[in-house]
Write an enzyme that holds these catalytic residues in place. Structure first.
Site, PDB file in Angstrom:
ATOM      1  N   GLU A   1       5.284  19.801 -24.697  1.00 59.69           N
ATOM      2  CA  GLU A   1       6.624  19.854 -24.101  1.00 59.69           C
ATOM      3  C   GLU A   1       7.592  18.978 -24.894  1.00 59.69           C
ATOM      4  O   GLU A   1       8.740  19.355 -25.142  1.00 59.69           O
ATOM      5  CB  GLU A   1       6.565  19.424 -22.635  1.00 59.69           C
ATOM      6  CG  GLU A   1       5.704  20.357 -21.790  1.00 59.69           C
ATOM      7  CD  GLU A   1       5.634  19.952 -20.325  1.00 59.69           C
ATOM      8  OE1 GLU A   1       6.389  19.052 -19.918  1.00 59.69           O
ATOM      9  OE2 GLU A   1       4.815  20.530 -19.593  1.00 59.69           O
TER      10      GLU A   1
ATOM     11  N   CYS B   1       9.085  20.498 -15.614  1.00 58.24           N
ATOM     12  CA  CYS B   1       8.175  20.077 -14.560  1.00 58.24           C
ATOM     13  C   CYS B   1       6.810  19.743 -15.135  1.00 58.24           C
ATOM     14  O   CYS B   1       6.390  20.264 -16.151  1.00 58.24           O
ATOM     15  CB  CYS B   1       8.025  21.176 -13.531  1.00 58.24           C
ATOM     16  SG  CYS B   1       7.453  22.701 -14.229  1.00 58.24           S
TER      17      CYS B   1
ATOM     18  N   HIS C   1       7.585  22.735 -11.068  1.00 57.32           N
ATOM     19  CA  HIS C   1       6.228  23.271 -10.992  1.00 57.32           C
ATOM     20  C   HIS C   1       6.000  23.733  -9.551  1.00 57.32           C
ATOM     21  O   HIS C   1       6.388  23.044  -8.608  1.00 57.32           O
ATOM     22  CB  HIS C   1       5.228  22.176 -11.368  1.00 57.32           C
ATOM     23  CG  HIS C   1       3.849  22.701 -11.619  1.00 57.32           C
ATOM     24  ND1 HIS C   1       2.975  22.974 -10.603  1.00 57.32           N
ATOM     25  CD2 HIS C   1       3.216  23.031 -12.760  1.00 57.32           C
ATOM     26  CE1 HIS C   1       1.840  23.430 -11.120  1.00 57.32           C
ATOM     27  NE2 HIS C   1       1.965  23.475 -12.431  1.00 57.32           N
TER      28      HIS C   1
END
Lengths: 229, 229
Positions: free
Chosen positions: A16, A110, A147
């Site tokens: 990420e 998330c 999420h």
């Protein structure tokens, strides 16, 4: 040239972080990574990611050098342990509010649960997820996603969306698609939504640099036919 | 537990490295990154990626500790400058042949041109692309793919495919989809095919750990609906 401050900590999800930083650099964004670190400083600094990749940040997180007067965007990546460190840092929480108040972009991906981490019954669960920096920072009610495992914690405080990437004025949040049943014994319940990192990064490019730049950066990466971003 | 040696150098494409390493770790593969480095050793080692992210490798590349008796797979990521360093290293070239001879996996992601790099007219172009480690290692004729920009260099020596990921016994190569006209003035001609890094990594997981493990690792990443891998 637009600029972005990308936070990193021990336990940050390295895909990420890397996908966002790399894609923004391709778009010409001047990126700086800042190490949010609770322990003693080490030289040189190196953040150990959730899967063991060690990344040397561009510097330590210094609140005085990190404000919306210095950068056009603030990014909080996921990875449960890293997200915990970042989202519980009161200087970061203030920074999130300051960026939004100044009309600068804030992006959050998330994060889920690391392997073996059991969340049922934990009262501090909310603080352990990167997307929930929105909650710990006390942001006003607005559209947001996360999420799927933390819908319950967010849906009263925000206008919850199930889109992969949600833009609410200058707050950008990201998740995976669809609503899923969370069973703590499945891999899903203890993992990360890194699959939305590319569309998240492209949305950041679009908002910072415009849709033409997004297209210019996207093409050369040669995604397989049918990729939905 | 299967194991993988993932090479890295200054100029390696950091998304291709990180996505592969991270995804393999999620599958339970014991990963080691090894720094291929032509200059004097520095302590601690840190490879500077193609977009400026500095990664601390797990160790320096030592041919004696890198053979197919030590690992189940060898991975060569892209990124033009990193791919040049790696693919021109004679010890790496021997390693590629040794892994294949021993029936161990070799994975290569194709790499393109860095910004501003003009390839037309260069006779050493082939050596500058990561996917072409297959060529520099003198592998026998077999199915293979690459970044579309180097079809001409490979199609006589190999059975060229236009699939995103090609498996030829234990050699795995990756590219972007479709055949494109290469114009050195377009961003495409000077960029990387990082868009195939995820399907490449999942194919490695499938071959090292089986299709069930691939599914187990894929689900939790929560890719947007319609993602073709």
């Amino acid at each position: 040239m637009p600029s972005a401050l990308i936070l990193i900590a021990d336990g940050t999800e390295e895909m990420e972080f890397t996908i966002t930083y790399d894609t923004l650099v391709r778009a010409g964004v001047d990126c700086k990574s800042a190490f949010v670190h609770n322990d003693e400083f080490v030289t040189p600094p190196a953040a150990k990611g959730s899967r063991g990749i060690k990344i040397v940040p561009d510097g330590y997180f210094e609140p005085a050098d990190s404000g919306p007067d210095k950068f056009d965007a603030l990014v909080v990546p996921g990875g449960a342990k890293g997200a915990e460190t970042i989202s519980q840092n009161s200087a970061v929480q203030k920074l999130v509010r300051d960026y939004l108040a100044e009309g600068k972009l804030v992006g959050m991906i998330c994060a889920g649960m690391p392997d073996g981490y059991t969340y049922l019954g934990r009262t501090d669960f909310a603080a352990r997820l990167g997307s929930l920096a929105a909650l710990t920072s006390g942001l006003p009610k607005q559209p947001l996603t996360s999420h799927p495992s933390v819908i319950a914690q967010l849906q009263d405080e925000f206008i919850y969306s199930e889109d992969s990437v949600v833009v609410s004025n200058n707050l950008i949040t990201s998740r995976g698609p669809g609503k899923r049943t969370i069973d703590p014994n499945t891999p899903f319940a203890k993992a990360l939504a890194s699959g939305t990192a590319f569309p998240f990064a492209f949305k950041m490019v679009e908002l910072l640099c415009g849709p033409e730049k997004r297209q210019e950066v996207h093409g050369p990466m040669v995604f397989p036919a049918g990729t939905p971003w």
